[in-house]
Structure formats: C-alpha cells, structure tokens
Design a protein around this motif. Sequence first.
Motif, PDB file in Angstrom:
ATOM      1  N   LEU A 221      17.343 -54.753 -49.758  1.00 48.55           N
ATOM      2  CA  LEU A 221      18.245 -53.666 -50.144  1.00 48.55           C
ATOM      3  C   LEU A 221      17.482 -52.359 -50.290  1.00 48.55           C
ATOM      4  O   LEU A 221      17.936 -51.298 -49.858  1.00 48.55           O
ATOM      5  CB  LEU A 221      18.943 -53.990 -51.464  1.00 48.55           C
ATOM      6  CG  LEU A 221      20.121 -54.942 -51.406  1.00 48.55           C
ATOM      7  CD1 LEU A 221      20.808 -55.003 -52.753  1.00 48.55           C
ATOM      8  CD2 LEU A 221      21.111 -54.484 -50.354  1.00 48.55           C
TER       9      LEU A 221
ATOM     10  N   ALA B 285      17.839 -48.915 -47.995  1.00 45.87           N
ATOM     11  CA  ALA B 285      18.055 -47.575 -48.541  1.00 45.87           C
ATOM     12  C   ALA B 285      16.971 -46.603 -48.083  1.00 45.87           C
ATOM     13  O   ALA B 285      17.267 -45.478 -47.674  1.00 45.87           O
ATOM     14  CB  ALA B 285      18.097 -47.638 -50.065  1.00 45.87           C
ATOM     15  N   TYR B 286      15.721 -47.036 -48.119  1.00 49.15           N
ATOM     16  CA  TYR B 286      14.649 -46.149 -47.655  1.00 49.15           C
ATOM     17  C   TYR B 286      14.852 -45.790 -46.191  1.00 49.15           C
ATOM     18  O   TYR B 286      14.621 -44.654 -45.780  1.00 49.15           O
ATOM     19  CB  TYR B 286      13.283 -46.806 -47.841  1.00 49.15           C
ATOM     20  CG  TYR B 286      12.744 -46.703 -49.244  1.00 49.15           C
ATOM     21  CD1 TYR B 286      12.467 -45.460 -49.797  1.00 49.15           C
ATOM     22  CD2 TYR B 286      12.517 -47.825 -50.018  1.00 49.15           C
ATOM     23  CE1 TYR B 286      11.980 -45.347 -51.086  1.00 49.15           C
ATOM     24  CE2 TYR B 286      12.032 -47.735 -51.310  1.00 49.15           C
ATOM     25  CZ  TYR B 286      11.761 -46.493 -51.844  1.00 49.15           C
ATOM     26  OH  TYR B 286      11.287 -46.380 -53.113  1.00 49.15           O
TER      27      TYR B 286
ATOM     28  N   ALA C  36      16.489 -42.190 -47.931  1.00 47.90           N
ATOM     29  CA  ALA C  36      16.626 -41.971 -49.364  1.00 47.90           C
ATOM     30  C   ALA C  36      15.233 -41.799 -49.959  1.00 47.90           C
ATOM     31  O   ALA C  36      14.271 -42.365 -49.449  1.00 47.90           O
ATOM     32  CB  ALA C  36      17.315 -43.163 -50.015  1.00 47.90           C
ATOM     33  N   ASN C  37      15.131 -41.020 -51.044  1.00 49.43           N
ATOM     34  CA  ASN C  37      13.841 -40.945 -51.725  1.00 49.43           C
ATOM     35  C   ASN C  37      13.811 -41.987 -52.841  1.00 49.43           C
ATOM     36  O   ASN C  37      14.790 -42.677 -53.104  1.00 49.43           O
ATOM     37  CB  ASN C  37      13.556 -39.524 -52.232  1.00 49.43           C
ATOM     38  CG  ASN C  37      14.583 -39.067 -53.250  1.00 49.43           C
ATOM     39  OD1 ASN C  37      15.163 -39.868 -53.961  1.00 49.43           O
ATOM     40  ND2 ASN C  37      14.811 -37.770 -53.311  1.00 49.43           N
TER      41      ASN C  37
ATOM     42  N   GLU D 167      16.518 -41.855 -55.513  1.00 46.63           N
ATOM     43  CA  GLU D 167      17.842 -42.264 -55.039  1.00 46.63           C
ATOM     44  C   GLU D 167      17.913 -43.778 -54.876  1.00 46.63           C
ATOM     45  O   GLU D 167      18.917 -44.407 -55.212  1.00 46.63           O
ATOM     46  CB  GLU D 167      18.151 -41.573 -53.704  1.00 46.63           C
ATOM     47  CG  GLU D 167      18.492 -40.101 -53.875  1.00 46.63           C
ATOM     48  CD  GLU D 167      18.209 -39.257 -52.640  1.00 46.63           C
ATOM     49  OE1 GLU D 167      18.583 -38.088 -52.660  1.00 46.63           O
ATOM     50  OE2 GLU D 167      17.607 -39.755 -51.673  1.00 46.63           O
ATOM     51  N   VAL D 168      16.839 -44.347 -54.363  1.00 49.78           N
ATOM     52  CA  VAL D 168      16.825 -45.802 -54.197  1.00 49.78           C
ATOM     53  C   VAL D 168      16.923 -46.472 -55.565  1.00 49.78           C
ATOM     54  O   VAL D 168      17.704 -47.404 -55.774  1.00 49.78           O
ATOM     55  CB  VAL D 168      15.541 -46.245 -53.464  1.00 49.78           C
ATOM     56  CG1 VAL D 168      15.452 -47.762 -53.428  1.00 49.78           C
ATOM     57  CG2 VAL D 168      15.524 -45.688 -52.055  1.00 49.78           C
TER      58      VAL D 168
ATOM     59  N   ARG E 161      20.490 -45.461 -57.348  1.00 51.21           N
ATOM     60  CA  ARG E 161      21.764 -45.778 -56.698  1.00 51.21           C
ATOM     61  C   ARG E 161      21.816 -47.151 -56.063  1.00 51.21           C
ATOM     62  O   ARG E 161      22.883 -47.612 -55.682  1.00 51.21           O
ATOM     63  CB  ARG E 161      22.050 -44.748 -55.621  1.00 51.21           C
ATOM     64  CG  ARG E 161      22.178 -43.355 -56.200  1.00 51.21           C
ATOM     65  CD  ARG E 161      22.571 -42.508 -55.070  1.00 51.21           C
ATOM     66  NE  ARG E 161      22.759 -41.135 -55.434  1.00 51.21           N
ATOM     67  CZ  ARG E 161      23.769 -40.443 -54.924  1.00 51.21           C
ATOM     68  NH1 ARG E 161      24.634 -41.018 -54.139  1.00 51.21           N
ATOM     69  NH2 ARG E 161      23.884 -39.183 -55.223  1.00 51.21           N
ATOM     70  N   VAL E 162      20.677 -47.774 -55.894  1.00 50.57           N
ATOM     71  CA  VAL E 162      20.706 -49.110 -55.288  1.00 50.57           C
ATOM     72  C   VAL E 162      20.128 -50.148 -56.251  1.00 50.57           C
ATOM     73  O   VAL E 162      20.767 -51.147 -56.562  1.00 50.57           O
ATOM     74  CB  VAL E 162      19.928 -49.131 -53.950  1.00 50.57           C
ATOM     75  CG1 VAL E 162      19.818 -50.547 -53.413  1.00 50.57           C
ATOM     76  CG2 VAL E 162      20.623 -48.228 -52.951  1.00 50.57           C
TER      77      VAL E 162
ATOM     78  N   PRO F 104      22.114 -50.213 -60.025  1.00 56.96           N
ATOM     79  CA  PRO F 104      23.422 -50.884 -59.945  1.00 56.96           C
ATOM     80  C   PRO F 104      23.273 -52.360 -59.578  1.00 56.96           C
ATOM     81  O   PRO F 104      24.000 -53.204 -60.091  1.00 56.96           O
ATOM     82  CB  PRO F 104      24.159 -50.129 -58.832  1.00 56.96           C
ATOM     83  CG  PRO F 104      23.452 -48.842 -58.681  1.00 56.96           C
ATOM     84  CD  PRO F 104      22.034 -49.053 -59.114  1.00 56.96           C
TER      85      PRO F 104
END
Lengths: 297, 282
Positions: free
Chosen positions: A179, A183-184, A188-189, A192-193, A196-197, A200
């Motif tokens: 996951l 995202a990377y 995404a930085n 954010e990873v 947001r990933v 959650p």
Amino acid sequence: MRQPLRKAREGLIYGVLLGCALVSVVTMLGIITVLVSESVPFFREVSVWSYLTGTRWSALLEPRTFGVLPLLAGTVQVACGALALAVPVGLGAAIYLSEYASPRLRTLTKPILEILAGVPTVVYGYFALTFITPDILQRIFPAAEVFNAASAAIVVGIMIVPTIASLCDDALRAVPRSLREGAYALAANRLEVTARVVLPGAFSGVVAAVLLALARALGETMAVTLAAGMTPKLTLNPLTSVQTLTSYIVQVSLGDTPHGTIEYQSIFAVALTLFLITLTINVIAQRMIRRFREEYD
Amino acid sequence: MKLTGLEVRPPMTRTADSVRTSFVVEPKPVPERTPSVISIDRLSVLYGTHVAVKEVSMEIAERRVTAIIGPSGCGKSTLLRSINRMNDFIAGIGFQGAIRFRGRDIRDPGYDPIDLRRSVGMVFQKPNPFPKSIYRNVAWGAAINGYRGDLTQLVEDALKKAALWEEVKDKLSQSALALSGGQQQRLCIARAIALQPEVLLMDEPCSALDPIATARIEDLIDKLKAQYTVVLVTHNMQQAGRVSDYTAFMYMGELIEMDATGRIFTNPQVRKTQDYITGRFG
Ligand SMILES: Nc1ncnc2c1ncn2[C@@H]1O[C@H](COP(=O)(O)OP(=O)(O)OP(=O)(O)O)[C@@H](O)[C@H]1O
Ligand SMILES: [Mg+2]
C-alpha cells in the motif's frame, strides 16, 4: 513400541499446556467470585441505584454515604488527562519509528520503550509528588495543591506513552508495504503516505492501542494514590486533590478497617466497578485488534 | 557488443543451430522507430555488495512496449524500480551509471523523485488498491498532486482508458477491495493513468491473475501504447511475444540482448537468449 510412548508424551504435553491455560481461567473466575460475593452484602446495605448515582463518597467518616460518582470522576479525570497527553506523544513516536526512523535507530529505540514501560509505578508517583507538582505545576499555578489530579494525569500519561507507542508502531507496521509503495508510486510524499494511507489503514489498531492504554490508566494505583491524594471530590478542577477508585482501595487496605464492616465490603464493590469498566474496554479493544488482523491477512 | 533496442542490425549470420521457437507463429514486424524517452547508461545497482544490475545500457522507445524478460533473480524488478526511484527506500542500495528521463539525469539532486514519479507511473505485481472507494482510488494521486480540473471527469476518463468503466460506473463509491483481482489490477492501471504520466512501468502485472483477466490486461497494454510508453517485466514469454515491440533479455544482472521482439524471438544473436526463450533453462 515407540508409537504408544510418543502418544503418551504428546498427551502429557497437552495436559501440561491445558493446565497452564486453565490457571489463568481459574484465577479469573476466582477474582470474579470473590468480587461478587463480597459485594453482595455491601449492596444489601446500599442500593445499587444510590451507589451509582450518589455524588458524595464518605466511607470512613460519619455520616457515611456511598455515592461512587466522585471516585469515578476522579478516575476518569486522571485517565482522560493521561490519554490527552499520551496519545499524541505515543502516536507521534510510533509514526516516527515506523515511517521515518532508520532501521538502526528503531532497533535502539524499541528496547528503551520497553524499559520505560517496566519502571515501577511507585517511582512515577514520587516523581509526581517531588518534582512535577512543586517544580512545574506550582510554579505555573500557585494554587495547585500538594496532591492534585493534574500531576497524576501527567505521570500516568508518561507511563502509558511506551504502551501506546509500541502498540501503535505494531499497528502501523502491519499496514502492508504494497500500500505504501502504491502511494509513493502515485507521486505522494512521505507525509501524504503516512497521513492518508498508513494511518487510516492502521486506524482500528491505533484505537485498540488507545483503549488498552486507557484500561491501564484507569487501573493505575500507586502513582495515582501518591500524586492525586485521597480526597473523594466531585470536581473539574485538576489542581485539587481527588480520589480514584484504585486509591480508595489502597486507602482502606492500608488502614485497620476490620473485616465484615461496610467500609471493608465497599472496596469490593469499588473493585467490581473498576473490573467491569476495564473488562468492557479490553473486550472492545480485543475486538478492534481482531478486526484489524482480518483486514490484512 | 553494445546492445540497444534501436540499433539497426547488420544482416544475420546464422549460427549452426538454427533457432526454432515453439510459440511465435508469425514473426512480428519490426516496429517503426520512435525517439527514446528513457535512456539507461551503464547502470549498475548494488544491494550492499551484491550487484543486482550490472552495467546495463538501454534505450526505451516512446509509445512502444518494451518487455524485460529473464530468469528469476536476474535483476528485472531492480532495474524497473530504478527507473522511477522506487528502490530509494532500501537501506544500503547503491547506484552507478545514469538513467536519463527526457535527457535529464533522474538522480540529479535537483530532480525531486516526486516530479519523476508524476511522469513515470508504476503498476505492481499484486494489485494493491487502497482500502477506499473505487472513485477515491483513481482520484487519489491526482488529488494530492493538486489537480485543478474536474476530478469526476478525470476519474471517468482514466477508468475508460483502463477498460474498467463499464464494469464499475454504477458502483464508484463502493470499496475497491470488492473487485476481482483482474478488475483491481485494471483499477491500479487507471489510478496510474489518472496522474497523466508519460511512462508506465509494470512489474509482472498479470502474474496474480487468471488467463481471462490476463488477456484483458494484455489487450489494454496494446491500446495504452498509443499514448504511453510501457515497460513491462514479465516471466511469461508468450506475453512478451504478444504485447511487446522490443524485448530485453537479462541474465544475472546483465543485459544479454535487446532488440525488436520479432527478432529476439525468431533470431536471437546470443546463444543464452535462444536457450532461455526456447525454455532450455530459466
Ligand atoms: N531489497 C533487496 N535487498 C537485497 N537484495 C535484493 C533485494 N531485492 C532484490 N535483491 C536481490 O537482487 C537480485 C535481483 O532481484 P530482482 O528482484 O531484481 O530480480 P527479478 O529479476 O525481478 O526476479 P523475479 O523474476 O523473481 O521477480 C536477486 O539476487 C535478489 O536476491
Ligand atoms: Mg521481480
């Protein structure tokens, strides 16, 4: 010739292991039996209703009243204050460890957390009484009493940070690498990873960690007794002394209250109350943890 | 010898043992030449002291499908992940040589890997949708990268390009995890497309899928090359033969041979390549 022998040995191991498992079950049943059977005479004298809704707790001084709300309020005040401190710090530490720290730093930090979790709680109590209250709280708030809820909340908070950090770290790290990579790969930085990933994804694990820490904070005894004192009081002011469920039990246990008296029986009612609260929280936490495992297996 | 996919080769000098491949029925025509988007220049990648990729040079042609084949552990994934710097996170990894994307060295300190990954997307071996809705999966990358246009339209376009729109248009708000493996993989392709990249890197995108889902992804890759440059790592030689324009064969970290797919499969220049594609090892 060898087969029956092996079978017997297997059976023996099975029996021993079953015995080990039974010990904890039997202990648990024993605790429940004692708590309930000793509480029954108490609740013959004091109705459950007046116990649960009473706003005055005066067990040792006349006129005696057994309204548990002041003790509950003190307990909740200290535990929630502790969580308010420990959740951001513990979760922050966990995020740092799992997402930012180098593997070397992580192997160094984890044992330190575990050592911190192993410091005897009475040490934390004296730390609150001899340092946090006089050198920090009373400097900022001259009105703070020698025993006060705030210092108790602070040390209990410090105590449960390692628990929260360690459990949250496990939860964050259980989020599959695939996951994060996904995202990377979407440009995404790290923040954010993480936000947001990973967070959650680890949500139910984090909630479980917080609940387990809450159960520990509610049940914490020595540090709270030393730091918050023994004044059963229904108050929101954290700078005054309060009494918690646990410190009431300490107070009566240390005194010379004779068996069979109502104040002696009252500690079992209080203990039963605490037991039911922490049991509920633990059950919810275990559920969350199980759900969390299912998400990623 | 220098090996690039774009070189025009001298007429073949056949070796004694003529090549017979078992599955390529008709030789693929040599694709029309396009400019190079990515140029890999004597790249070596090391894990600690272990050299996983050794002095590999290749050019990736624009709007073509380039397949990388080779036995397990030969460095295909390592090479692919170097292209969008996905292996930066591995402790102890080392690089020598250079990869240039549109002429710019991707390891240049002034080149933010996040900018690079906006142009060079990636699809992984196992579908890895986020545990979010279908819509949010596709919109995610574009949203965090500050997409200003109409997100709903973007999601629809990406899903259409990934040949998934018809199947999911009525359930965009449902969890992506409820989709089948093949649908999840197409969702991951849509998610990458929504960032409007130029290059798509795919690391064995079908290895977790059944034959029908695989065929759909292969069709999709064939359509994608009208707009995107695709680099495809695959274990499946039939797949490389079917969908790629160029094929690179790697062995123990080295690029053994790279050429137009039709030529690699009918007339490889190196014995090793021939042995591998005829299934004699690997
Ligand atoms: N993170 C890592 N750390 C150390 N060594 C690694 C790492 N990843 C891969 N390797 C090694 O590098 C070599 C190349 O691995 P790579 O994953 O690139 O091979 P591959 O061609 O993709 O194989 P496969 O077809 O099995 O996916 C292998 O020897 C592998 O053991
Ligand atoms: Mg691989």
